[in-house]
Design a protein around this motif. Sequence first.
Motif, mmCIF file in Angstrom:
data_model
loop_
_atom_site.group_PDB
_atom_site.id
_atom_site.type_symbol
_atom_site.label_atom_id
_atom_site.label_comp_id
_atom_site.label_asym_id
_atom_site.label_seq_id
_atom_site.Cartn_x
_atom_site.Cartn_y
_atom_site.Cartn_z
ATOM 1 N N GLN A 186 0.851 -1.192 0.000
ATOM 2 C CA GLN A 186 0.000 0.000 0.000
ATOM 3 C C GLN A 186 0.887 1.242 0.000
ATOM 4 O OE1 GLN A 186 -3.442 0.234 2.452
ATOM 5 N NE2 GLN A 186 -3.612 -1.983 2.745
ATOM 6 N N SER A 187 0.606 2.147 -0.918
ATOM 7 C CA SER A 187 1.462 3.323 -1.088
ATOM 8 C C SER A 187 1.166 4.420 -0.077
ATOM 9 C CB SER A 187 1.297 3.888 -2.509
ATOM 10 O OG SER A 187 -0.067 4.247 -2.735
ATOM 11 N N THR A 188 0.024 4.341 0.583
ATOM 12 C CA THR A 188 -0.342 5.358 1.565
ATOM 13 C C THR A 188 -0.353 4.778 2.966
ATOM 14 O OG1 THR A 188 -2.705 4.892 1.253
ATOM 15 C CG2 THR A 188 -1.730 6.627 -0.116
#
Length: 570
Positions: A186-188
């Motif tokens: 997950q990038s966030t």
Amino acid sequence: MLGCRGTEVTHSFNKLFILLALSSLSACGGSSQSDSDNQNQNNASDNGEQVSNDTHAFNISVEDGLDPLLTNKPDDSEHLSAGLATTNIIDNNAYSKAIPAIVETPQLDAVFKAGDHTFRGNHDGQGPLFNNTSCQGCHIKDGRGQVPASIDEPMMSMFLRVGDNLGNVDPIYGDQIQVFGTVEGQSTAVLAKYRGALDEGLAYAEAYTWVEYETITGSFADGQSYELRKPIYKIKDLAYGEFMENVQFSPRVTPHVYGSGLLESIPQQSLLAYEDPNDNDKDGISGRAAFTTHPVTGERQIARFGQKAVTGSVLQQISGAYRGDMGITNTINPDEPCTEAQEACIAQAALENNKHHDGVDLNNVDLAQVEFYNRTLAVPKRRGFEASTQTWQADILVGREQFYAAKCHACHVPRHKTGVAPGSVLGDVDLVGLSESRTNITALEQQVIYPYTDLLLHDMGGSCRVTKELADGQSCTQGQQCIYVQRCEGLADGRPEGDATGTEWKTPALWGLGLVQTVNPKATFLHDGRARTIQEAILWHDGEAKASQQAFINMDKVQRSALLAFLGSL
């Protein structure tokens, strides 16, 4: 804290002199005046200025070479909050300027700007648990953080420390709650999920925290009413299990960082001169110093930083914040922000592949540059002073007298003189590396400064109670719908930390106070941001500061306005 204790000095003669002078404050009756001071008062009266009969409020013996500080006449240099380390900028960038001497030295200015860049930026190796992604994200424009605008907004420039009522940290959650986590793929950042770390083995945020407010009312002696916000702190979605028994939570809004190097440079004996832990002078004030151990040198030193005074140097403070607030390891704090009980956090940390700086996330060059940046941030000048005529606004002079009459100066000691300012224990830093030399930062040395703090611990009174409740207020014991709720009377947090008890706080510096909401319009006051105005902050004072708070309540509207004008000029 905006009011506390009477001054104490190292020599008995000066101590007696101080006590006699304090007893002559006009608010208490009586006067004591030299001929020269009478002349000062007469001149002021001829100019239509309101003055009191106060003269030498106190004479700080450790301030070598300084004249006594008067209550009815500002020092000639009092408009320069930090002496030659003062900036003339008073707009929304007022807290972000380098000390003039640093700007005038190209090599040092370059290091300052490099530290500024790192202070504002994100870092590789973030997390796995954290509260924000950059120093500037918490210290907004180098000033205060802010309380979330709604319960649906995560705390990003404030957080809750956690531990029990005996000062032990939580065995699962450590000493603070991190509201963001890192999940592979997950990038966030991810928020907390009830038992998410336990059931899924993913490094979710530790918990979701928020604050709600109850309105309480009161009135001044002249009948004017006021309202205050009483905070109620709530915690849900615990991702790693339940908190410890007798848990307590300590809310903290991020404080400002400007002027830190000057506060670090005040000689230790100068601060210890104000201690009176047993209240030997029977004035109701018992300020005491907190101590800590320097993480590099092992030196025992007075703790000056942190809202409960737990760190003794700028380096110790920022290296701890990197690790605890951002999950950025460094040579001072090399361990990830995972406790032994947080297996999901430990597993996520093992996936980080960027630890090429001696096994940590942040190299010592960057750390030393950020330390230099923090130490050499200037303090904005006072407002309300006309340099061309060397005169102050009349209401500020009146408010200054009210400040002394209410004995606010007893904790918020107006004036200090800095001593030596050794270079970083990491070594001298430039744009590319470190050397073994430690060159003093002379721009911080021998400055007469007006920070309005004693940097000591004071008991502000109050008590706290933690319950477990459902959303409708009914009692519960465990489960996803069960919320931890902390309600406190007064300013207490119920959580000892370092040398501080659950009712003690370090006196914060007041310089720059009047520009807080110029720099960040959403900022509020006190350690937890409950006070929307400076007036509300004063009204929350209790414990050792109760007498000063009552003095403010008993003032008439003109006197209160003048005091607030004075505080707004700082």
